[in-house]
Design an enzyme around this catalytic site. Structure first.
Site, PDB file in Angstrom:
ATOM      1  N   GLY A  68       5.613  -0.625  -3.891  1.00 44.48           N
ATOM      2  CA  GLY A  68       5.515   0.404  -5.138  1.00 44.48           C
ATOM      3  C   GLY A  68       7.052   0.827  -5.247  1.00 44.48           C
ATOM      4  O   GLY A  68       8.073   0.593  -4.415  1.00 44.48           O
ATOM      5  N   GLY A 116       2.551  -2.110  -1.545  1.00 44.89           N
ATOM      6  CA  GLY A 116       1.947  -2.310  -2.663  1.00 44.89           C
ATOM      7  C   GLY A 116       1.398  -3.818  -3.130  1.00 44.89           C
ATOM      8  O   GLY A 116       0.571  -4.143  -3.735  1.00 44.89           O
ATOM      9  N   GLU A 139       5.355   0.912   6.291  1.00 40.45           N
ATOM     10  CA  GLU A 139       5.322   2.366   5.725  1.00 40.45           C
ATOM     11  C   GLU A 139       5.845   3.387   6.845  1.00 40.45           C
ATOM     12  O   GLU A 139       6.595   3.932   6.507  1.00 40.45           O
ATOM     13  CB  GLU A 139       4.299   2.605   5.381  1.00 40.45           C
ATOM     14  CG  GLU A 139       3.661   2.259   3.744  1.00 40.45           C
ATOM     15  CD  GLU A 139       3.164   0.644   3.866  1.00 40.45           C
ATOM     16  OE1 GLU A 139       2.991   0.355   2.766  1.00 40.45           O
ATOM     17  OE2 GLU A 139       3.273   0.034   4.951  1.00 40.45           O
ATOM     18  N   ASP A 147      -1.013   2.248   3.264  1.00 44.25           N
ATOM     19  CA  ASP A 147      -1.834   2.687   1.918  1.00 44.25           C
ATOM     20  C   ASP A 147      -2.467   1.272   1.206  1.00 44.25           C
ATOM     21  O   ASP A 147      -2.542   0.085   1.937  1.00 44.25           O
ATOM     22  CB  ASP A 147      -1.340   3.577   0.843  1.00 44.25           C
ATOM     23  CG  ASP A 147      -0.280   3.170   0.323  1.00 44.25           C
ATOM     24  OD1 ASP A 147       0.407   2.097   0.798  1.00 44.25           O
ATOM     25  OD2 ASP A 147       0.346   3.730  -0.695  1.00 44.25           O
TER      26      ASP A 147
END
Length: 357
Positions: A68, A116, A139, A147
């Protein structure tokens, strides 16, 4: 803005619809607008009888997608965290949609695929890796937690390989991605253009048959002798203690890697992985990840981790709390507390249902 300047390029050729992430200078990092564009395209193609297969690739030579747009998340975290929840809501819904898409969804995981990027590829039904693939969920190094369904995917990896990858953020290649269940087929990168051409006129399996090759060895397979017993521990402190006590040099390096990560992110990640195994379908795990991500916006480590790794690039984050011992059970539990209007509204696919193709 001309068509070739669009961050997501859409095209059709014969039986195939093609998504190309087109921000090569940003390693095709995902923005909210890109997520919306992909979702709109999937809606249109799902109901188009002329489209049999969807393919996603990344523009440029470096990779499919580095994750992301964390610079945007950094700015949002510093200014009150009002925009990121909407981005994550749509992104996680897209991840779930990809996992349940009724037509073959072919993800070409060439080059760098992180965060992402894993979410828009590893949930697909046909996941292709090459000798250039470098896949990771990094992360914890920015004070965040895996995530985009990462805790679901890594929780399904053999033994404790997923725990190792989630906590350390280690990059893996094609062989290990296939071992861990993140990819299905190995195709040399030089053959990918010809494969994409064939998909326009052939079914997925007929096209793949000519290009799939034996993957390189999975390096992690030979490291399970220390990974499984060390990461089987119930706490991050015990995991690190076991790693340091193990005679393997790789185990010692893993312990040092963990020592540099956000203590809070490590503890929340371990708890999220363990809980994900009990939650069941992907949709329920994404709901949990959404709660965690929203909570992370108000925790100092996320902005600090992005600052250190991406903004200032001094690689010297000052975590708060600074040690594992200072991270309490209550600190961890707050990431899992239900939040008002925090649901994604995802309906889990019943276990008896199958994607119809």
């Amino acid at each position: 803005m001309s068509g070739t300047d669009e961050p997501v390029l859409l095209a059709t050729a014969g039986r195939t619809a093609r998504i190309t992430l087109n921000r090569p200078r940003a390693l095709n990092a995902l923005t909210h607008a890109m997520v919306a564009r992909i979702d709109e395209a999937l809606t249109a193609w799902e109901h188009d009888p002329g489209i049999e297969t969807v393919v996603i690739t990344g523009a440029g030579e470096r990779g499919l997608c580095a994750g992301g747009d964390i610079r945007s998340i950094y700015e949002d975290a510093r200014s009150g965290g009002t925009a990121s929840p909407g981005f994550w809501r749509d992104e996680y819904r897209l991840n779930a949609r990809i996992a349940r898409y009724p037509k073959p969804y072919v993800a070409v995981m060439d080059g760098i695929v992180m965060g992402g990027g894993v979410g828009i590829s590893a949930h697909g039904s046909v996941r292709i890796v090459t000798e250039r693939s470098r896949i990771a969920m990094p992360e914890t190094g920015i004070g965040f937690v895996p995530d985009v369904g990462g805790t679901y995917l890594l929780g399904l990896a053999p033994g404790e390989l997923g725990t190792h990858l989630a906590l350390t953020g280690t990059q893996i290649g094609a062989g290990d991605a296939m071992l861990c269940g993140l990819a299905d087929h190995f195709v040399p990168s030089a053959l990918v253009p010809r494969l994409l051409d064939d998909l326009a006129t052939k079914g997925v399996w007929d096209a793949l048959e000519s290009f799939v090759r034996q993957p390189p060895p999975a390096e992690l397979a030979g490291q399970r002798a220390w990974i499984d017993p060390c990461y089987r521990a119930d706490t991050v402190e015990e995991i690190i203690a076991r790693l340091r006590a193990h005679p393997s040099h790789d185990a010692a390096r893993a312990a040092e890697t963990l020592a540099a990560k956000s203590p809070t992110a490590l503890k929340v990640t371990l708890a999220a992985l363990r809980r994900a195994l009990r939650l069941g379908p992907l949709e329920r795990v994404l709901e949990q990840e959404y709660q965690i991500s929203c909570a992370a916006l108000s925790w100092p480590d996320l902005a600090e981790g992005i600052r250190a790794q991406v903004i200032d690039k001094d690689r010297d984050p000052h975590w708060s709390p600074a040690t594992l011992a200072e991270v309490t059970d209550a600190d961890v539990d707050r990431f899992f507390a239900p939040r008002e209007s925090s649901g994604l509204g995802l309906a889990p696919l019943a276990s008896s249902q199958e994607v119809p193709w």
